[in-house]
Design an enzyme around this catalytic site. Structure first.
Site, PDB file in Angstrom:
ATOM      1  N   GLU A   1       0.847  -1.091   0.108  1.00 29.93           N
ATOM      2  CA  GLU A   1       0.044   0.069   0.082  1.00 29.93           C
ATOM      3  C   GLU A   1       0.903   1.178  -0.105  1.00 29.93           C
ATOM      4  OE1 GLU A   1      -3.816   1.875   2.670  1.00 29.93           O
ATOM      5  OE2 GLU A   1      -3.256  -0.391   2.608  1.00 29.93           O
TER       6      GLU A   1
ATOM      7  N   GLU B   1       3.946   9.066  -0.837  1.00 31.67           N
ATOM      8  CA  GLU B   1       2.691   8.866  -1.511  1.00 31.67           C
ATOM      9  C   GLU B   1       2.195  10.205  -1.861  1.00 31.67           C
ATOM     10  OE1 GLU B   1      -1.842   8.083   0.885  1.00 31.67           O
ATOM     11  OE2 GLU B   1       0.037   7.679   1.974  1.00 31.67           O
TER      12      GLU B   1
ATOM     13  N   ASP C   1      -1.829  14.218   7.320  1.00 29.46           N
ATOM     14  CA  ASP C   1      -1.574  13.146   6.574  1.00 29.46           C
ATOM     15  C   ASP C   1      -0.436  13.179   5.533  1.00 29.46           C
ATOM     16  OD1 ASP C   1      -3.225  10.408   4.849  1.00 29.46           O
ATOM     17  OD2 ASP C   1      -1.422  10.406   6.141  1.00 29.46           O
TER      18      ASP C   1
ATOM     19  N   GLU D   1      -9.923   5.009   9.846  1.00 23.73           N
ATOM     20  CA  GLU D   1     -10.138   4.619   8.330  1.00 23.73           C
ATOM     21  C   GLU D   1     -11.151   3.132   8.301  1.00 23.73           C
ATOM     22  OE1 GLU D   1      -6.922   7.267   5.969  1.00 23.73           O
ATOM     23  OE2 GLU D   1      -6.501   5.112   6.544  1.00 23.73           O
TER      24      GLU D   1
HETATM   25  O1  GCW Z   1      -1.839   7.899   4.364  1.00 20.13           O
HETATM   26  C1  GCW Z   1      -3.038   7.403   4.425  1.00 20.13           C
HETATM   27  C2  GCW Z   1      -2.941   6.376   3.253  1.00 20.13           C
HETATM   28  C3  GCW Z   1      -3.407   4.985   3.638  1.00 20.13           C
HETATM   29  C4  GCW Z   1      -2.944   4.462   4.940  1.00 20.13           C
HETATM   30  C5  GCW Z   1      -3.121   5.487   6.104  1.00 20.13           C
HETATM   31  C6  GCW Z   1      -2.464   5.313   7.222  1.00 20.13           C
HETATM   32  C7  GCW Z   1      -2.139   2.424   5.588  1.00 20.13           C
HETATM   33  O2  GCW Z   1      -3.856   7.126   2.265  1.00 20.13           O
HETATM   34  O3  GCW Z   1      -3.073   4.463   2.518  1.00 20.13           O
HETATM   35  O4  GCW Z   1      -3.216   3.263   5.164  1.00 20.13           O
HETATM   36  O5  GCW Z   1      -2.819   6.907   5.736  1.00 20.13           O
HETATM   37  O6  GCW Z   1      -1.658   6.001   7.768  1.00 20.13           O
HETATM   38  O7  GCW Z   1      -3.110   4.341   8.246  1.00 20.13           O
END
Ligand code: GCW
Length: 715
Positions: free
Chosen positions: A171, A401, A373, A300
């Site tokens: 991921e 990311e 994030d 999430e």
């Molecule tokens: O950054 C976001 C991402 C998800 C990630 C989540 C997290 C692993 O888009 O892909 O999941 O945060 O940090 O848990």
């Protein structure tokens, strides 16, 4: 004629000898020119990993193994712990007491007329780090006969988080498939090729001081705790152990139900407690030095203690009690947010602060550097400094990311230093996050730092050759968070590119590459999300701009408009006292500084304020003009990087030179895409001209709105 063909053939051979795929990372020992008489012999335990690693590198540098000696002679290399007589005879034991279990000393000593080099530590792990430091000095040509080095790590746990799924996908991975879990494999298997790759992975991590690895995605599948998967974890742990690396696992909080068949996973239920105690015992019978659990819960959509009306502390403490007898720890993530909150940036603080002091001492709460994030620039998470009775650890993202993924050159060390050196003022001036997270402010026995890995089975491990520098920088900063980005960049450039062509790395090439690296993060902020803008990227795969993104039924806090709040008045998220009041979560005077539009740092002004389009910025431009010039400057910077890189061709082996050159071309195109998309979209609100002296957009907004990249995220 025949002579020319032979000459041509020889030239191709020699040049191909200078073609590298990046698989050796920064450990390109065969590229090191070292005086083979640097050492006359060695005193140390040849069966120990530190001595074996030294020998491996020394031979890779084209030398013969150093002969084992019994007595001290001139120019001998001595590698040993305080338990070894020859170290005791050197009277450095007092200092050994000061460097802990992982620290080391490297000394040039005079013994009678002999000049010797000594690496001393209290454990083999310390010696191993000392050996890699010595090798690094040789690699960067800084070995001298007057060494006086004493080091111990900033954090006791320096860990990579692999968001690797058990089906081999990663991921937010941009470097191929998982190195741990094979693609589309029903039952875990282990091959010799795996073991070789894991060994190189372990060596690379140990060489930068990393001592922990969480092997699977925090979006964890319960079956990772099944017998057959634990057998594979055991095998991986066996390869990591000699390099001082512990393995950890991300667990799914509903494992008792999903894997154990229990009716509930309520952490206060005695059968659930019994299940975790038994599962933990099973793990430690297989892996005596297992590190512990990493947990994403009630985040999430992941299950967690709140599903049973329990708190994060209830959940973490239950696991902590199961691990305590074995010395294991729980890293409990604070990455929590849900759509009905007015301001996502406030959520984690609101959920965790009330739990301050309720966590066991083998629990550490893992907090992302920013409250949203991993955006190109975020305000720091207000949990740092606010939680006084709970161990906190920073979570940084090495995988890019939100920073161009596998295509953009971005050296993240400058971003991480900006974060670590931030003064929270939580306990007066100088309460930096670096000090807070290393237990120098509040009593914190357990200190740790995590990096979300950018590693996959691509030949160069990281997708982009320069992304290796971020893996390297994370390790170096986790070991010593006072290092500068300049120091780290300089080490990495020499170790990674030196002697990759007959011309080798000239000072000018080195300086130019360093310049690109140190400016790269700000350049990316400028062409993606300047002035505090955040979360403007495309839906799902997060690659490229989509500030207009509107997905029917989508969580509002997953859409860019929730963050940029563009309207006819202005732009930006009002987090001031008159807005969501997120500023109230910071200590004075940070709170006041962020709250006051005129005092708020302009690189965060749209993070904390909804600013009118004509607001006069400090340089006299209006907000709109500043936005335009900043986006344009970002594009110009990347164009400059292209020019700089093309000039390094004589210094860089052909393969990496051209692979990086083509990625820079993608980066320039993407920068123009970002600039055009954001300016043309925000212009629909500002209704103002893009200043005429900057480069004109080359796209039409409607065309940009049609772009739907089908990037199969490996998840
Ligand atoms: O950054 C976001 C991402 C998800 C990630 C989540 C997290 C692993 O888009 O892909 O999941 O945060 O940090 O848990």
């Amino acid at each position: 004629m025949k002579k020319n063909i032979t000459l041509l053939f020889a030239l191709i051979i020699s040049l191909s000898a200078f073609s590298e795929d990046g698989s050796r990372l920064w450990l390109r020992y065969s590229a090191v020119n070292v005086n083979k008489n640097l050492f006359s012999g060695i005193i140390g335990n040849p069966a120990s990993t530190p001595c074996k690693e030294f020998d491996y590198a020394w031979k890779s540098m084209g030398n013969m193994s150093l002969t084992q000696q019994k007595n001290i002679t001139d120019k001998i290399l001595v590698i040993g712990t305080g338990k070894d007589n020859f170290i005791q005879s050197l009277k450095i034991s007092k200092e050994l007491k000061l460097i802990g279990t992982e620290g080391y000393l490297i000394r040039s000593l005079k013994v009678k007329d002999d000049s010797i080099t000594v690496i001393a530590a209290n454990t083999d792990a310390g010696l191993l780090y000392g050996v890699y430091h010595l090798l690094r000095l040789i690699q960067v040509n800084q070995f001298t006969s007057s060494l006086d080095i004493k080091e111990k790590p900033s954090y006791s746990v320096r860990i990579l988080n692999h968001w690797d799924n058990l089906n081999g996908s990663v991921e937010r991975g941009y470097a191929g498939h998982s190195i741990f879990w094979r693609y589309e494999e029903e039952h875990p298997t282990i091959t010799n090729k795996d073991v070789t790759l894991w060994t190189e992975y372990a060596r690379a991590n140990a060489s930068i001081g990393i001592n922990g690895t969480a092997l699977n995605n925090v979006n964890a599948m319960p079956k990772v705790l099944s017998g057959e998967y634990l057998q594979k974890v055991k095998a991986i742990a066996g390869v990591m152990r000699p390099y001082g690396i512990k393995v950890y696992l991300s667990i799914n909080f509903s494992s008792p139900t999903a894997l154990g068949g229990l009716k509930t996973s309520d952490p206060l239920n005695k059968d659930v407690v019994k299940w975790w105690n038994a599962k933990t015992k099973e793990i430690y019978q297989l892996i005596p030095d297992f590190g512990g659990f990493l947990v994403k819960a009630n985040s999430e959509g992941l299950p967690g203690p709140q599903d049973f009306g329990r708190t994060h502390a209830d959940g973490a403490n239950m696991l902590a009690d199961a691990l305590k007898p074995y010395g294991g720890i729980v890293m409990w993530r604070a990455f929590v947010y849900n759509p009905d909150e007015k301001d996502r940036a406030k959520q984690a603080y609101k959920e965790f602060l009330p739990l301050d002091g309720q966590f066991r001492d083998n629990v550490i709460v893992q907090v992302k550097n920013g409250p949203i994030d991993f955006q190109p620039r975020e305000a720091f998470s207000p949990l740092f400094g606010a939680m006084k009775k709970t161990a906190l650890m920073p979570e940084l993202q090495i995988t890019q990311e939100y920073l161009g993924q596998g295509n953009h050159l971005v050296f993240l060390s400058t971003m991480w230093k900006e974060f670590l050196d931030t003064d929270t003022h939580a306990q007066g001036n100088g309460t930096t996050i670096a000090k807070l997270s290393t237990g120098q402010v509040y009593p914190q026995k357990l200190t740790a730092i995590a990096g979300v890995a950018n590693i996959g089975d691509d030949a160069n491990w990281c997708g982009h050759h320069f992304a290796q520098a971020n893996w390297y920088a994370f390790g170096r900063l986790a070991w010593n968070n006072e290092l500068t980005s300049e120091e780290i960049a300089n080490e990495w450039i020499t170790m990674t590119f030196n002697n990759s062509t007959p011309a080798s790395l000239s000072n000018d090439c080195h300086t130019q590459i360093e310049k690109v690296m140190l400016l790269s993060r700000e350049a990316v902020v400028n062409y993606m999300m300047p002035l505090g803008l955040h979360h403007l990227f495309a839906w799902g795969h997060h690659y490229g701009p989509e500030p207009w993104c509107a997905v029917p039924g989508a969580r509002p806090d997953w859409l860019p408009s929730y963050y940029h709040k563009a309207d006819s008045v202005g732009l930006g998220f009002d987090r001031s006292a008159s807005g969501s009041n997120a500023v109230s979560q910071y200590a004075q005077p940070v709170k006041e500084q962020y709250d006051d539009l005129t005092k708020c740092p302009e690189n965060l002004i749209l993070w904390f304020h909804h600013v009118p389009w004509d607001y006069p910025m400090k340089n006299g431009r209006t907000l709109w003009e500043e936005l335009c010039y900043t986006y344009d400057s970002g594009v110009m910077q990347i164009r400059d990087f292209q020019k700089i890189w093309d000039r390094t061709e004589p210094c860089i082996d052909a393969q990496r030179f051209s692979e990086i050159q083509s990625k820079l071309r993608i980066q320039v195109r993407d920068a123009v895409w970002w600039k055009d998309a954001c300016l043309l979209y925000f212009q629909t609100y500002s209704k103002r001209q893009i200043p005429y002296d900057i480069e004109r957009p080359v796209h039409d907004l409607d065309d940009l709105k049609k772009i739907k990249l089908d990037l199969k995220q490996h998840n």
